[in-house]
Design an enzyme around this catalytic site. Sequence first.
Site, PDB file in Angstrom:
ATOM      1  N   CYS A   1     -20.318  26.362  45.978  1.00 17.85           N
ATOM      2  CA  CYS A   1     -20.241  27.511  46.889  1.00 17.85           C
ATOM      3  C   CYS A   1     -20.534  27.117  48.318  1.00 17.85           C
ATOM      4  O   CYS A   1     -21.437  26.320  48.571  1.00 17.85           O
ATOM      5  CB  CYS A   1     -21.295  28.550  46.541  1.00 17.85           C
ATOM      6  SG  CYS A   1     -21.102  29.245  44.928  1.00 17.85           S
TER       7      CYS A   1
ATOM      8  N   ARG B   1     -11.417  37.784  44.742  1.00 14.75           N
ATOM      9  CA  ARG B   1     -12.862  37.619  44.527  1.00 14.75           C
ATOM     10  C   ARG B   1     -13.603  37.592  45.869  1.00 14.75           C
ATOM     11  O   ARG B   1     -14.776  37.940  45.952  1.00 14.75           O
ATOM     12  CB  ARG B   1     -13.109  36.329  43.738  1.00 14.75           C
ATOM     13  CG  ARG B   1     -14.506  36.214  43.174  1.00 14.75           C
ATOM     14  CD  ARG B   1     -14.676  34.973  42.311  1.00 14.75           C
ATOM     15  NE  ARG B   1     -15.914  35.047  41.545  1.00 14.75           N
ATOM     16  CZ  ARG B   1     -17.089  34.638  42.001  1.00 14.75           C
ATOM     17  NH1 ARG B   1     -17.195  34.118  43.207  1.00 14.75           N
ATOM     18  NH2 ARG B   1     -18.165  34.758  41.248  1.00 14.75           N
TER      19      ARG B   1
HETATM   20  P1  XMP Z   1     -22.661  26.397  39.249  1.00 13.43           P
HETATM   21  O1  XMP Z   1     -23.845  26.111  40.112  1.00 13.43           O
HETATM   22  O2  XMP Z   1     -23.028  26.561  37.819  1.00 13.43           O
HETATM   23  O3  XMP Z   1     -22.137  27.824  39.764  1.00 13.43           O
HETATM   24  O4  XMP Z   1     -21.578  25.391  39.456  1.00 13.43           O
HETATM   25  C1  XMP Z   1     -21.065  28.524  39.175  1.00 13.43           C
HETATM   26  C2  XMP Z   1     -20.930  29.878  39.824  1.00 13.43           C
HETATM   27  O5  XMP Z   1     -20.601  29.766  41.221  1.00 13.43           O
HETATM   28  C3  XMP Z   1     -19.879  30.929  41.634  1.00 13.43           C
HETATM   29  N1  XMP Z   1     -18.685  30.480  42.328  1.00 13.43           N
HETATM   30  C4  XMP Z   1     -18.532  30.459  43.673  1.00 13.43           C
HETATM   31  N2  XMP Z   1     -19.315  30.924  44.661  1.00 13.43           N
HETATM   32  N3  XMP Z   1     -17.769  30.140  46.232  1.00 13.43           N
HETATM   33  C5  XMP Z   1     -18.912  30.795  45.964  1.00 13.43           C
HETATM   34  O6  XMP Z   1     -19.601  31.235  46.878  1.00 13.43           O
HETATM   35  C6  XMP Z   1     -16.913  29.655  45.308  1.00 13.43           C
HETATM   36  O7  XMP Z   1     -15.879  29.072  45.608  1.00 13.43           O
HETATM   37  C7  XMP Z   1     -17.311  29.840  43.953  1.00 13.43           C
HETATM   38  N4  XMP Z   1     -16.723  29.539  42.760  1.00 13.43           N
HETATM   39  C8  XMP Z   1     -17.583  29.931  41.808  1.00 13.43           C
HETATM   40  C9  XMP Z   1     -19.556  31.722  40.404  1.00 13.43           C
HETATM   41  O8  XMP Z   1     -20.428  32.820  40.375  1.00 13.43           O
HETATM   42  C10 XMP Z   1     -19.800  30.741  39.270  1.00 13.43           C
HETATM   43  O9  XMP Z   1     -20.119  31.347  38.056  1.00 13.43           O
END
Ligand code: XMP
Length: 486
Positions: free
Chosen positions: A305, A401
Amino acid sequence: MDKKIPLSLSFDDVLLIPQKSRVLPKNIITESIFSRNIGLNIPIVSAAMDTVTESKMAIAVAREGGIGIIHKNMSIERQAEEIDKVKRYESGMITNPITLGPKNKIHEAVDLMHRYEISGIPIIDKALKIVGIITKRDILFLDNLEENIEKRMTKEIELITAKKGTTFDNAKKLLQKYKIEKLPIIDDNKRLIGLITIKDIIKKELYPMAAKDKFGRLFVGAALGVTEDIIERANELVKMNVDCFIVDTAHGHSSGVINAIKKLKSKFSNIDIIAGNVATARAVKDLALLGVDAIKVGVGPGSICTTRVIAGVGVAQFTAIYECSYEAKKYNVPVIADGGIKYSGDIVKALAAGASSVMIGGLLAGTDESPGSTEIHEGRKFKIYRGMGSIDAMKAGSSDRYFQSDVSKFVPEGVVGKVPYSGTVKEVIYQLTGGIRSGMGYVGCKTITKLQKNAKFIRITSAGLRESHPHDIIMTKEPPNYEPMR
Ligand code: XMP
């Protein structure tokens, strides 16, 4: 604006204080709730991301006791198919078996066997009465796939079937006695009402922790976006027996999400509706009052993120979970802690802070079961992992999203990268649940509910964090559950 600026903490800022314990890790109960009507045997959820969860991942996670959420960067038909694959993968009794008629062609049977990875198809007539079964063995080495199925199938006269109400044990005995792999279940009029297979019996014995619905099928959820076609998509997924919907956005405390929840709640009363993502008690209250069945917490903690640095918005994940769970308890709504899990210890902290489960992306993205193949870089195997807010993922469909469906040029809130290959989901989850058991043992809590009640945290400094990781050593071998922070 408030004059006082509160501090928010992340997992690395706190530790659980050890407490007198009478429980051994092996006796810990890892059961938890995911949403109001879905219970899990382990509190682990795979993220609705296009480099993490499709049917393979969802099957693997549910077999271990958790649940996978199929992402929505795909057509409605494809998402429905992915859900269908999970729901058909393992059953007590398959209540809606795939069937064909006697006049269908062999190649149609071959197609379905391939698509659903099944080895046989019951053949029924127009009145739904069973007239035969065709299996892979019947068509082995066959050249002419244009033949009618009735020419090759095992006909009714030789068919072993069982009556409605047959127990699983009895079915197992029949399968063993007649050395067959599939047992059609019929009603008094010989109409096919289900199918019990040897594969399902074996799977049931191999995966005793599997998280299943009341029909013995693996649990699976689906992500939905705040899009025009939300109800159309939801309708198709319900037909495939999806267990829950997650309205998946980066900002769940928004009118778009609230309207979507209202629409879904009014149309689908028998299916759990989960909303997210939020990071404040106020958002939890507003969503809880809409009757959501779980709330997903996390604004910006994910490993891919960039929301916090691009938008300057977020709440450090430990505080977000803590505050949101406190509020959610008042409404009896479970919290799913989404993002930022780097180690199993973070899961224990998230649960102790009040979450009932954790959603994981990065730690599962390197497994065999995530979409995509491995690639080699400097002699090490990796798999691609990308944020749903990355340009690539948004181009593939996830721009809603981030509320950017109607822009001509994206402002990404996520990155594209790669994570080390980590083997099978089974191996990764074994390590993660091992860590959960260990953590709960240290604080003397046999169940997750007790952990949420009795856990005590202490804040640490950066010196404490440094001390927590291996230090003053050049690691020559990384253990399976520890990847140094890079
Ligand atoms: P981890 O830390 O397990 O997190 O890799 C997965 C979660 O991150 C969120 N997610 C995003 N958040 N930009 C964001 O701000 C993104 O591009 C993005 N893609 C995923 C999502 O909630 C996921 O479950």
